[in-house]
Design a protein around this motif. Structure first.
Motif, PDB file in Angstrom:
ATOM      1  N   GLU A  23     101.882  79.665 -74.734  1.00  0.00           N
ATOM      2  CA  GLU A  23     101.762  79.952 -73.304  1.00  0.00           C
ATOM      3  C   GLU A  23     103.136  80.137 -72.667  1.00  0.00           C
ATOM      4  OE1 GLU A  23      99.965  77.980 -69.168  1.00  0.00           O
ATOM      5  OE2 GLU A  23      99.620  77.002 -71.104  1.00  0.00           O
ATOM      6  N   LEU A  24     104.095  79.302 -73.049  1.00  0.00           N
ATOM      7  CA  LEU A  24     105.434  79.428 -72.487  1.00  0.00           C
ATOM      8  C   LEU A  24     106.092  80.731 -72.940  1.00  0.00           C
ATOM      9  CD1 LEU A  24     107.743  78.354 -70.827  1.00  0.00           C
ATOM     10  CD2 LEU A  24     108.458  76.949 -72.780  1.00  0.00           C
ATOM     11  N   TYR A  25     105.884  81.096 -74.200  1.00  0.00           N
ATOM     12  CA  TYR A  25     106.454  82.360 -74.670  1.00  0.00           C
ATOM     13  C   TYR A  25     105.835  83.542 -73.922  1.00  0.00           C
ATOM     14  CZ  TYR A  25     108.007  86.198 -77.546  1.00  0.00           C
ATOM     15  OH  TYR A  25     108.569  87.386 -77.965  1.00  0.00           O
TER      16      TYR A  25
ATOM     17  N   GLU B 130     104.848  83.520 -70.888  1.00  0.00           N
ATOM     18  CA  GLU B 130     105.508  83.526 -69.580  1.00  0.00           C
ATOM     19  C   GLU B 130     106.891  84.181 -69.676  1.00  0.00           C
ATOM     20  OE1 GLU B 130     104.452  82.712 -66.660  1.00  0.00           O
ATOM     21  OE2 GLU B 130     102.684  81.458 -66.966  1.00  0.00           O
ATOM     22  N   ILE B 131     107.590  83.923 -70.761  1.00  0.00           N
ATOM     23  CA  ILE B 131     108.917  84.516 -70.963  1.00  0.00           C
ATOM     24  C   ILE B 131     108.817  86.029 -71.077  1.00  0.00           C
ATOM     25  CG2 ILE B 131     110.842  84.708 -72.582  1.00  0.00           C
ATOM     26  CD1 ILE B 131     110.387  81.706 -73.225  1.00  0.00           C
ATOM     27  N   VAL B 132     107.879  86.505 -71.877  1.00  0.00           N
ATOM     28  CA  VAL B 132     107.717  87.953 -72.059  1.00  0.00           C
ATOM     29  C   VAL B 132     107.332  88.609 -70.738  1.00  0.00           C
ATOM     30  CG1 VAL B 132     106.336  89.726 -73.205  1.00  0.00           C
ATOM     31  CG2 VAL B 132     107.169  87.775 -74.512  1.00  0.00           C
ATOM     32  N   PHE B 133     106.475  87.945 -69.962  1.00  0.00           N
ATOM     33  CA  PHE B 133     106.094  88.487 -68.663  1.00  0.00           C
ATOM     34  C   PHE B 133     107.304  88.561 -67.736  1.00  0.00           C
ATOM     35  CE2 PHE B 133     104.047  88.143 -64.413  1.00  0.00           C
ATOM     36  CZ  PHE B 133     103.265  89.291 -64.486  1.00  0.00           C
ATOM     37  N   ALA B 134     108.165  87.549 -67.799  1.00  0.00           N
ATOM     38  CA  ALA B 134     109.384  87.551 -66.980  1.00  0.00           C
ATOM     39  C   ALA B 134     110.294  88.704 -67.374  1.00  0.00           C
ATOM     40  CB  ALA B 134     110.113  86.220 -67.125  1.00  0.00           C
TER      41      ALA B 134
ATOM     42  N   TRP C 146     112.783  96.346 -87.727  1.00  0.00           N
ATOM     43  CA  TRP C 146     112.546  95.356 -86.681  1.00  0.00           C
ATOM     44  C   TRP C 146     111.357  94.467 -87.018  1.00  0.00           C
ATOM     45  CZ3 TRP C 146     115.628  94.490 -82.509  1.00  0.00           C
ATOM     46  CH2 TRP C 146     116.625  95.457 -82.252  1.00  0.00           C
ATOM     47  N   THR C 147     111.571  93.171 -86.961  1.00  0.00           N
ATOM     48  CA  THR C 147     110.501  92.198 -87.174  1.00  0.00           C
ATOM     49  C   THR C 147     110.551  91.149 -86.066  1.00  0.00           C
ATOM     50  OG1 THR C 147     111.844  90.704 -88.559  1.00  0.00           O
ATOM     51  CG2 THR C 147     110.676  92.504 -89.680  1.00  0.00           C
ATOM     52  N   SER C 148     109.496  90.350 -85.999  1.00  0.00           N
ATOM     53  CA  SER C 148     109.462  89.205 -85.091  1.00  0.00           C
ATOM     54  C   SER C 148     108.888  88.013 -85.847  1.00  0.00           C
ATOM     55  CB  SER C 148     108.603  89.498 -83.855  1.00  0.00           C
ATOM     56  OG  SER C 148     109.210  90.462 -83.015  1.00  0.00           O
ATOM     57  N   SER C 149     109.070  86.835 -85.294  1.00  0.00           N
ATOM     58  CA  SER C 149     108.506  85.645 -85.908  1.00  0.00           C
ATOM     59  C   SER C 149     107.035  85.514 -85.528  1.00  0.00           C
ATOM     60  CB  SER C 149     109.272  84.402 -85.450  1.00  0.00           C
ATOM     61  OG  SER C 149     110.633  84.487 -85.828  1.00  0.00           O
ATOM     62  N   PHE C 150     106.298  84.802 -86.350  1.00  0.00           N
ATOM     63  CA  PHE C 150     104.907  84.496 -86.028  1.00  0.00           C
ATOM     64  C   PHE C 150     104.860  83.327 -85.050  1.00  0.00           C
ATOM     65  CE2 PHE C 150     104.130  86.743 -90.044  1.00  0.00           C
ATOM     66  CZ  PHE C 150     103.063  87.551 -89.669  1.00  0.00           C
ATOM     67  N   LEU C 151     104.043  83.470 -84.021  1.00  0.00           N
ATOM     68  CA  LEU C 151     103.812  82.394 -83.067  1.00  0.00           C
ATOM     69  C   LEU C 151     102.903  81.342 -83.701  1.00  0.00           C
ATOM     70  CD1 LEU C 151     103.209  84.653 -79.952  1.00  0.00           C
ATOM     71  CD2 LEU C 151     105.152  83.093 -80.267  1.00  0.00           C
ATOM     72  N   PRO C 152     102.836  80.153 -83.118  1.00  0.00           N
ATOM     73  CA  PRO C 152     101.975  79.109 -83.679  1.00  0.00           C
ATOM     74  C   PRO C 152     100.512  79.501 -83.789  1.00  0.00           C
ATOM     75  CG  PRO C 152     103.526  78.150 -82.142  1.00  0.00           C
ATOM     76  CD  PRO C 152     103.679  79.630 -82.024  1.00  0.00           C
ATOM     77  N   ASP C 153     100.043  80.467 -82.986  1.00  0.00           N
ATOM     78  CA  ASP C 153      98.635  80.881 -83.066  1.00  0.00           C
ATOM     79  C   ASP C 153      98.425  82.018 -84.054  1.00  0.00           C
ATOM     80  OD1 ASP C 153      99.713  83.055 -81.745  1.00  0.00           O
ATOM     81  OD2 ASP C 153      98.384  82.943 -79.995  1.00  0.00           O
ATOM     82  N   GLY C 154      99.484  82.413 -84.786  1.00  0.00           N
ATOM     83  CA  GLY C 154      99.346  83.435 -85.814  1.00  0.00           C
ATOM     84  C   GLY C 154      99.672  84.836 -85.368  1.00  0.00           C
ATOM     85  N   ARG C 155      99.890  85.046 -84.092  1.00  0.00           N
ATOM     86  CA  ARG C 155     100.267  86.374 -83.610  1.00  0.00           C
ATOM     87  C   ARG C 155     101.764  86.601 -83.768  1.00  0.00           C
ATOM     88  NH1 ARG C 155      98.126  86.692 -77.611  1.00  0.00           N
ATOM     89  NH2 ARG C 155      98.707  84.483 -77.705  1.00  0.00           N
ATOM     90  N   SER C 156     102.132  87.866 -83.780  1.00  0.00           N
ATOM     91  CA  SER C 156     103.542  88.209 -83.784  1.00  0.00           C
ATOM     92  C   SER C 156     104.131  88.010 -82.397  1.00  0.00           C
ATOM     93  CB  SER C 156     103.718  89.670 -84.203  1.00  0.00           C
ATOM     94  OG  SER C 156     105.014  90.145 -83.871  1.00  0.00           O
ATOM     95  N   ALA C 157     105.391  87.607 -82.340  1.00  0.00           N
ATOM     96  CA  ALA C 157     106.059  87.494 -81.046  1.00  0.00           C
ATOM     97  C   ALA C 157     106.213  88.858 -80.377  1.00  0.00           C
ATOM     98  CB  ALA C 157     107.429  86.833 -81.214  1.00  0.00           C
ATOM     99  N   TRP C 158     106.037  89.929 -81.140  1.00  0.00           N
ATOM    100  CA  TRP C 158     106.095  91.281 -80.581  1.00  0.00           C
ATOM    101  C   TRP C 158     104.709  91.770 -80.166  1.00  0.00           C
ATOM    102  CZ3 TRP C 158     108.533  94.725 -78.045  1.00  0.00           C
ATOM    103  CH2 TRP C 158     108.187  96.077 -78.099  1.00  0.00           C
TER     104      TRP C 158
END
Length: 238
Positions: free
Chosen positions: A27-29, A31-35, A110-122
């Motif tokens: 959820e915090l991430y 919020e960051i992407v939305f910002a 280009w890659t991103s890390s996996f979020l705790p819920d299994g989605r990509s940070a991208w």
């Protein structure tokens, strides 16, 4: 001076900034992407003095040192969107124009890390950035201990990268010479903290004004093929 992403993030969070430990990492991430997305909707998206946000900044910095945000390596596996699932030879290009591509290595993987819920940070940017494409989500496995990496978590980190591999421009900007960097580094990672505190912040260097722009997510730019690369597909995600 406060970064533009931090300013927008604190505005969004409101009183919740005092209870960040009650907000989970995903959820915090979000919020960051939305910002970060506010860069496209406000003309006032730049670093500026905001001493009234000192306490909020300290709380955000503390929270971004915990949980998923605390990872300091390039986490393996990485998430990678692709239409084909094939990676050829990486060929960096010296492209520079008036867009943020000047601060991004053209031709990088280009890659991103996996979020705790299994989605990509991208994942939050995939649909909006590539609405016409149908790309699958792959996992990139690699030998973490063999990766020559550089991490951007602060504006000073990006300034250091520019100073190590300077590419002065005639307009007074200072970019990273990505081809030179690739001789020493395999990967440059922008952490979530770097997204909050470094993106959009202007830093003066002896070669001109440096400013990291356009990355827009926690992400890793691979300047060379990841060592020990193995590719798998995530059939549950697109």
């Amino acid at each position: 001076m406060k970064s533009p992403v931090l300013i927008e993030l604190v505005r969004q969070l409101g009183d919740s900034v005092h209870e960040l430990d009650l907000i989970d990492d995903v959820e915090l991430y979000e919020e960051i992407v939305f910002a970060v997305g506010h860069q496209h909707s406000t003309p006032d998206f730049h670093e500026r003095a905001a001493p009234h946000l000192d306490d909020a900044e300290a709380l955000v910095r503390e929270r971004l040192g915990k949980g998923w945000f605390a990872e300091r390596s390039v986490p393996a596996p990485q998430a990678w969107y692709s239409a084909t699932g094939r990676i050829g030879k990486l060929v960096l290009r010296e492209e520079t124009n008036d867009l943020p591509i000047g601060e991004k290595p053209a031709g990088a993987l280009w890659t991103s890390s996996f979020l705790p819920d299994g989605r990509s940070a991208w994942a939050f940017g995939e649909a909006s950035a590539y609405p016409e494409l149908s790309r699958s989500l792959f996992t990139l496995h690699f030998d973490v201990q063999d990766v020559r990496r550089f991490q951007i978590a602060t504006p000073e980190d990006y300034r250091e990268l520019v100073m190590r591999y300077p590419r002065p421009m005639a307009n007074g900007r200072a970019l990273v010479d990505w081809l030179a960097a690739a001789a020493d580094l395999d990967a440059v990672r922008l952490t979530a903290a770097g997204l909050v505190f470094a993106q959009g912040v202007r830093m003066q260097t002896t070669h001109g004004m440096a400013q990291l722009r356009g990355w827009d997510a926690e992400s890793t730019a691979w300047l060379n093929r990841p060592p020990g690369l193995r590719i798998g597909i995530r059939e549950d995600s697109r």
